[in-house]
Design an enzyme around this catalytic site. Structure first.
Site, mmCIF file in Angstrom:
data_model
loop_
_atom_site.group_PDB
_atom_site.id
_atom_site.type_symbol
_atom_site.label_atom_id
_atom_site.label_comp_id
_atom_site.label_asym_id
_atom_site.label_seq_id
_atom_site.Cartn_x
_atom_site.Cartn_y
_atom_site.Cartn_z
ATOM 1 C CB ALA A 84 -0.935 -0.007 1.209
ATOM 2 C CG ASP B 108 1.896 -7.550 -2.418
ATOM 3 O OD1 ASP B 108 2.257 -7.667 -3.606
ATOM 4 O OD2 ASP B 108 2.702 -7.595 -1.470
#
Ligand code: MEV
Length: 322
Positions: free
Chosen positions: A114, A155
């Site tokens: 992230a 991810d």
């Protein structure tokens, strides 16, 4: 000079972990815990970062020293990514980076992916470089490989595209699964696992028994394909069964743990359609598919079995400017 802020979500692996590192598909959903990253120019030959939520205060380095000595964990991905960025788009001056995290301190749901994605999105925008999602992926994935040497990039893709995606590495296929809800309970074992170590464990099993392990990966890929369909048709009982089968193969791969098995068993006994570990294994989280009527019972059972129920919204929005 004013800066640019972008944010990106965390992720939760649904099915296909480990096999995805070897080119097979996986299913992943974005979680609504986000990291916000602000980047501004500083007029100096220095990279400066403040990430108090990640335990990093007033970190600075001259640009020529970027990523030479191993940076501390909280800054590793950002620093490597910045170095890659400057190699491709050289700049005269450095930047100030500030992060704000909504991630729980107990379990992060992939804060490194992230933070990398939010940083790359803000940084490229600051210099008016327009990257599409595939180009953003390439920049971030390169930095992940610089830091970890291994990883499928699922991810990173989840942080960029958001929602729930069917993913084939490295972003060869990124397909949105059209769902509005995902009836899952997420339980944290309380044990932090180290993903690169687990990937390397599977690597060595693969080196010792290539045919057997490839066979398991093929089985996992079949389950992922069926799960994509089951999710699209809202056949949650079927999804539960597929997760149970995926979990059996993960046990063969020796990446499950006593705690994960205990939480999975408790969830299924309390009425979940199915349960499995989520991610690299060895600890971290498990997920269980539930009907609304049994959700509370399953959550309670997970807690009694020693897990912590993580209250997260799934299928969250991907990277965006703030
Ligand atoms: C880790 O969350 C999932 C793995 O498949 C690693 C990866 O895909 O990068 C084990």
């Amino acid at each position: 000079m004013s800066g640019v802020t972008a944010s990106a979500p965390g992720k939760l692996m649904l099915l296909g972990e480990h096999a995805v590192v070897y080119g097979h598909p996986c299913l992943v959903t974005a979680v609504n815990q986000r990291i916000h990253v602000t980047v501004e120019k500083n007029g100096k030959d220095v990279f400066y970062m403040e990430a108090p939520d990640l335990g990093l205060n007033a970190y600075s380095k001259t640009i020529e020293n970027l990523a030479i000595k191993a940076p501390p964990p909280a800054v590793r991905f950002v620093e490597h990514l910045y170095k890659r960025f400057l190699q491709r788009w050289p700049q005269r001056e450095g930047i100030i980076v500030k992060t704000k995290s909504e991630f729980s301190s107990a379990f992060g749901f992939g804060s490194s992916s992230a933070v990398s994605v939010a940083f790359a999105k803000a940084l490229t925008s600051l210099y008016e470089i327009n990257l599409n999602n595939d180009e953003l992926f390439e920049l971030c994935y390169q930095a992940v490989l610089d830091v970890q040497g291994v990883g499928s990039g699922f991810d990173i893709a989840s942080a960029i595209w958001g929602g729930t995606i069917y993913y084939v590495p490295p972003a060869q296929v990124v397909r949105r699964v059209a769902i509005e809800e995902l009836p899952l309970v997420v339980g944290y074992t309380g044990i932090k696992a180290d993903t690169p170590t687990l990937i390397r464990m599977v690597q060595s099993l693969h080196a010792d028994e290539p045919e057997m392990v490839e066979g398991w990966f093929t089985q996992i890929a079949g389950l992922v394909n069926k799960a994509e369909k089951a999710m699209g048709e809202k056949r949650w009982d079927e999804l539960g069964k597929l997760m149970m089968k995926n979990q059996s193969v993960l046990r063969e791969l020796q990446v499950s743990s006593v705690e994960l098995n205990r939480l999975n068993r408790a969830a299924v006994k309390a009425g979940a359609y199915g349960a499995k570990l989520s991610g690299a294994g060895g600890g971290d989280c498990m997920i269980a598919v539930v009907q609304t009527e049994v959700r509370a019972k399953v959550e309670k059972a997970i807690e009694i079995a020693g897990g912590e129920v993580m209250k997260v919204e799934l299928n969250a929005e991907g990277a965006r400017y703030e």
